[in-house]
Design a protein around this motif. Structure first.
Motif, PDB file in Angstrom:
ATOM      1  N   GLN A 338      85.739  63.089  37.064  1.00 55.35           N
ATOM      2  CA  GLN A 338      84.811  62.084  36.738  1.00 55.35           C
ATOM      3  C   GLN A 338      85.305  61.099  35.962  1.00 55.35           C
ATOM      4  OE1 GLN A 338      81.296  64.145  35.105  1.00 55.35           O
ATOM      5  NE2 GLN A 338      80.384  64.462  37.093  1.00 55.35           N
ATOM      6  N   GLN A 340      84.331  59.477  32.490  1.00 55.04           N
ATOM      7  CA  GLN A 340      83.647  59.822  31.356  1.00 55.04           C
ATOM      8  C   GLN A 340      84.142  58.916  30.119  1.00 55.04           C
ATOM      9  OE1 GLN A 340      82.779  63.971  30.446  1.00 55.04           O
ATOM     10  NE2 GLN A 340      82.618  64.363  32.625  1.00 55.04           N
ATOM     11  N   GLU A 382      81.887  49.050  32.667  1.00 53.78           N
ATOM     12  CA  GLU A 382      81.679  49.923  33.600  1.00 53.78           C
ATOM     13  C   GLU A 382      80.674  50.886  33.304  1.00 53.78           C
ATOM     14  OE1 GLU A 382      83.113  49.634  36.774  1.00 53.78           O
ATOM     15  OE2 GLU A 382      83.687  48.007  36.010  1.00 53.78           O
ATOM     16  N   PRO A 383      80.016  51.651  34.190  1.00 54.49           N
ATOM     17  CA  PRO A 383      79.028  52.713  34.047  1.00 54.49           C
ATOM     18  C   PRO A 383      79.731  54.021  34.174  1.00 54.49           C
ATOM     19  CG  PRO A 383      78.897  52.052  36.287  1.00 54.49           C
ATOM     20  CD  PRO A 383      79.749  51.188  35.607  1.00 54.49           C
ATOM     21  N   ASP A 384      79.463  55.167  33.849  1.00 51.51           N
ATOM     22  CA  ASP A 384      79.995  56.378  33.995  1.00 51.51           C
ATOM     23  C   ASP A 384      79.256  57.583  34.037  1.00 51.51           C
ATOM     24  OD1 ASP A 384      79.078  56.849  31.289  1.00 51.51           O
ATOM     25  OD2 ASP A 384      81.037  57.667  30.654  1.00 51.51           O
ATOM     26  N   HIS A 385      79.732  58.887  34.042  1.00 51.18           N
ATOM     27  CA  HIS A 385      78.973  60.062  34.125  1.00 51.18           C
ATOM     28  C   HIS A 385      78.330  60.707  32.988  1.00 51.18           C
ATOM     29  CE1 HIS A 385      81.283  60.131  38.172  1.00 51.18           C
ATOM     30  NE2 HIS A 385      80.058  60.223  38.730  1.00 51.18           N
ATOM     31  N   GLU A 389      77.981  64.982  31.781  1.00 45.11           N
ATOM     32  CA  GLU A 389      78.556  65.195  33.381  1.00 45.11           C
ATOM     33  C   GLU A 389      77.708  65.406  34.540  1.00 45.11           C
ATOM     34  OE1 GLU A 389      81.081  68.861  32.569  1.00 45.11           O
ATOM     35  OE2 GLU A 389      82.316  67.737  31.104  1.00 45.11           O
ATOM     36  N   ARG A 393      74.039  59.398  40.092  1.00 41.87           N
ATOM     37  CA  ARG A 393      74.671  58.113  40.026  1.00 41.87           C
ATOM     38  C   ARG A 393      75.284  57.804  38.595  1.00 41.87           C
ATOM     39  NH1 ARG A 393      71.608  54.051  37.827  1.00 41.87           N
ATOM     40  NH2 ARG A 393      69.565  54.414  37.154  1.00 41.87           N
ATOM     41  N   LYS A 394      76.357  57.025  38.501  1.00 43.22           N
ATOM     42  CA  LYS A 394      76.882  56.581  37.150  1.00 43.22           C
ATOM     43  C   LYS A 394      75.762  55.713  36.731  1.00 43.22           C
ATOM     44  CE  LYS A 394      80.841  55.427  38.814  1.00 43.22           C
ATOM     45  NZ  LYS A 394      82.258  54.808  38.936  1.00 43.22           N
ATOM     46  N   GLN A 395      75.842  55.718  35.201  1.00 48.10           N
ATOM     47  CA  GLN A 395      75.035  54.785  34.573  1.00 48.10           C
ATOM     48  C   GLN A 395      75.572  54.466  33.311  1.00 48.10           C
ATOM     49  OE1 GLN A 395      70.702  56.487  33.845  1.00 48.10           O
ATOM     50  NE2 GLN A 395      71.587  58.155  35.133  1.00 48.10           N
ATOM     51  N   SER A 400      78.267  56.955  25.948  1.00 47.76           N
ATOM     52  CA  SER A 400      79.588  56.756  26.324  1.00 47.76           C
ATOM     53  C   SER A 400      79.844  55.346  25.636  1.00 47.76           C
ATOM     54  CB  SER A 400      79.565  56.433  27.773  1.00 47.76           C
ATOM     55  OG  SER A 400      79.401  57.747  28.290  1.00 47.76           O
TER      56      SER A 400
END
Length: 659
Positions: A338, A340, A382-385, A389, A393-395, A400
């Motif tokens: 992922q 993160q 950028e979005p991430d997980h 975890e 969908r990534k946000q 983060s």
């Protein structure tokens, strides 16, 4: 139904670990390492999936147990109608083959006992080929070999090994199970009593180094011992938990493999170890961290193996029915792949505090950190997980983004406070723009609180880390309001949920227990806001849900009053240690993580001239340290003649909050 999670205790040798039930059964053991396939997997299945039980032949009247003081030597006392006996379990702390030693000692009357040994390699699947001699049994399947040595006469029965025996006062019957590669010579024998004495002494000597002397010393020491037991001695990395697939909800599917090292624990681990006086272990953890993330910055990931390996492909074990029917049983963890973004902040923060404590790695390591920062710039929007975890969908998760801010903030500090090279102006601009963006987009004005992600209306207990990393003070009205909102919507019976799984988009079915680390973070915020008595009461309540030998899992079921999730959980025990120090002293880890910015130091200097003097001395002494290549904190009294300052005074810090 089998045992509850809290019915288990941990034994280990800093290479692997076993879970021992209060019924005398070892139901989980991976050999030779933490992340090796289990040879006892009854925890996630049936007794036929592998276990090793020693207990009275008839159900005992009473069972009690304890660890020998400040050790990982477990004693279980069985009281029957006819007598009393003690079962002592431990794993020797040696460089020899991994072994389990079990000693049955008669105390009163006569106790009839039975031993059942069911070896099933490869997570309860493979039945080994067994050969027997008078006092020795050898089991082999593929690459693995186990040898059992005992003076008790054993026999085969229904694809298992059994022993029927009895003990009276003073009788002792030892059992030693050792592992080795099947293509090598068998592991040598172990003297059980000598191994017991050495193991107990080793643990007690280690525990004696703890410098905490407050009212919760027993809980702190037990947590430190647990953390040490989850450390892989060969590399210094510590795993999140020694188990896989213990569910976060009874019968649910939130079942994950936690036998790996998470970067999210980096700063928590380093500060906890340093705060408690374990510098050597902190250095080993720092070194593991640097080795693990070495390589191209784009390859950084949230978790690694105990050796620092990158691949932890996730698969399901179809032949195991799961703990109390909770499926699937998973091996490996797909979260390693992922994105993160908080991991960058954790790495930079941990290495920043390593510098503060004079544990700074080489300048080559600083080059690696600069490369990580350069790559992080490309991920700025950028979005991430996220820290939890999610498998949805990534946000743009708030935590983060805050940890991205931490990464650039610590980079600025490296240049300004430690004279390292780097584009401080660019990092400062990135830091400040992130700060403004987070305050604008992550704060929901309708709720009056920081929320889980940009544009979200969901609360998230990860926002409790905002003051702990120094993004905003705990007294900031926005944080006061956030803590209040979490208290109203995520706190249940004095425990904190991570978030509302019914509302959040995490890609999983709703439902889980309260999250223990989040509850400790909530208490840390109360302490920083001066609500000491309230925090102390919540802390005592948390201590009350530890099992009878002082262990915590990841989560807790408030309704059933039982532990949930993988067990024991390093993050829960790290948070316990930190909160105990925060409640005990003005200079706990909650304040340590915020001691990072020159601006904060100068603000403190304006409030108290002594702070300005301390800051100037810190800079001068650090410069002297670099010139002389010596530990300047050990020379403070010589340099500040006539006005000695403590080592803590030599570190940049803010004025402690008043309780």
């Amino acid at each position: 139904m089998g045992l509850r999670i809290e019915d288990y205790a941990l034994i280990g040798d800093c290479r692997t670990a076993a879970l021992v039930g209060n019924d005398g059964s070892i139901d989980w053991l991976c050999l030779p390492g933490f992340d090796s396939p289990a040879c006892f997997a009854a925890l996630l299945g049936e007794p036929g999936n592998g276990h090793w039980k020693i207990a009275p032949s008839q159900p005992p009247k009473r069972v009690s147990r304890r660890y020998r003081p400040e050790s990982l030597v477990l004693e279980t006392l069985f009281e029957t109608e006819d007598g009393v006996c003690r079962l002592t379990d431990f794993m020797p702390m040696t460089n020899a083959a991994p072994s389990l030693v079990r000693i049955v000692t008669g105390l009163e009357g006569r106790v009839d006992l039975r031993m059942d040994l069911v070896i099933r390699f490869d997570y309860g699947r493979l039945i080994p080929w067994v050969s027997r001699a008078d006092h020795e049994l050898v089991a082999i399947a593929g690459p693995d070999l186990l040898v059992l040595r005992t003076p008790a006469r054993h026999r085969g029965e229904d694809l298992k090994t059994v022993v029927d025996f009895a003990v009276g006062p003073g009788d002792e019957v030892p059992f030693v199970l050792s592992h080795g590669p099947s293509h090598h010579e068998m592991p040598g024998p172990i003297d059980p009593q000598a191994a017991l004495e050495h193991t107990e002494t080793s643990w007690r000597d280690w525990a004696a180094r703890c410098n905490y002397e407050g009212r919760w010393r027993e809980a702190v020491v037990r947590s430190l011992i647990t953390l040490k037991a989850l450390t892989f001695s060969a590399t210094g990395g510590f795993i999140a938990a020694p188990t896989t697939s213990l569910p976060e909800m009874p019968g649910g599917s939130r079942n994950w493999d936690y036998r790996f090292c998470w970067l999210r624990d980096a700063t928590f681990g380093l500060l906890s170890l340093m705060q408690a006086g374990y510098r050597q272990e902190a250095v080993a953890w720092r070194d593991w961290l640097v080795r693990a993330v070495a390589g191209h910055p784009s390859q950084i990931q949230p978790l690694y193996s105990i050796t620092g390996a990158h691949r932890m492909d996730e698969w399901q074990v179809p032949w195991l029915p799961g703990y109390r029917g909770a499926t699937p049983v998973r091996v490996g963890n797909a979260a390693f792949a992922q994105i993160q973004l908080d991991t960058f902040g954790e790495v930079l923060d941990a290495l920043h505090h390593a510098r503060r404590y004079d544990l700074a790695p080489s300048r080559e390591s600083w080059s690696l950190q600069k490369a990580l920062l350069s790559y992080l710039e490309t991920l700025r929007d950028e979005p991430d997980h996220g820290i939890w975890e999610v498998r949805g969908r990534k946000q743009h998760f708030t935590h983060s983004k805050v940890m991205m801010w931490v990464a650039f903030d610590r980079a600025v500090s490296a240049v300004e406070d430690f004279d390292l090279d780097g584009p401080a102006d660019r990092w400062r601009n990135l830091r400040d723009s992130l700060h403004a963006e987070i305050c604008e987009k992550a704060f929901n004005r309708d709720l009056g609180a920081f929320v889980q992600a940009y544009g979200s209306s969901n609360l998230d207990a990860a926002t409790l880390l905002i003051p702990l990393v120094g993004f905003l003070p705990a007294s900031d009205p926005r944080m006061v309001a956030t803590v209040e909102a979490i208290g109203k919507r995520l706190v249940r019976d004095g425990f904190v949920h991570r978030y509302d799984t019914r509302e959040a988009e995490d890609g999983l079915p709703p439902g889980e227990g309260v999250f223990l680390a989040c509850t400790f973070w909530y208490i840390d915020n109360l302490v920083l806001q001066g609500r000491y008595d309230e925090g102390s009461r919540m802390f005592e309540k948390l201590l009350g849900i530890r099992n009878d030998v002082g262990l915590l899992s990841e989560q807790y079921d408030v309704d059933e009053r039982t532990l949930l999730g993988n067990f024991p959980q390093a993050l829960s025990h790290l948070a316990l240690i930190d909160t105990a120090y925060n409640l005990h002293a003005a200079q706990g880890p909650a304040r340590e993580r915020a001691k990072h910015r020159r601006g904060m130091i100068l603000q403190a200097a304006e409030a108290d001239p002594r702070e300005g003097r301390r800051y100037r001395l810190q800079r001068e002494l650090y410069s002297l340290h670099r010139q002389l290549n010596c530990g300047w904190r050990n020379r403070v009294d010589d340099i500040v003649a006539g006005q000695p300052l403590s080592r803590m005074d030599m570190m940049p810090h803010e004025v402690p909050n008043e309780r």
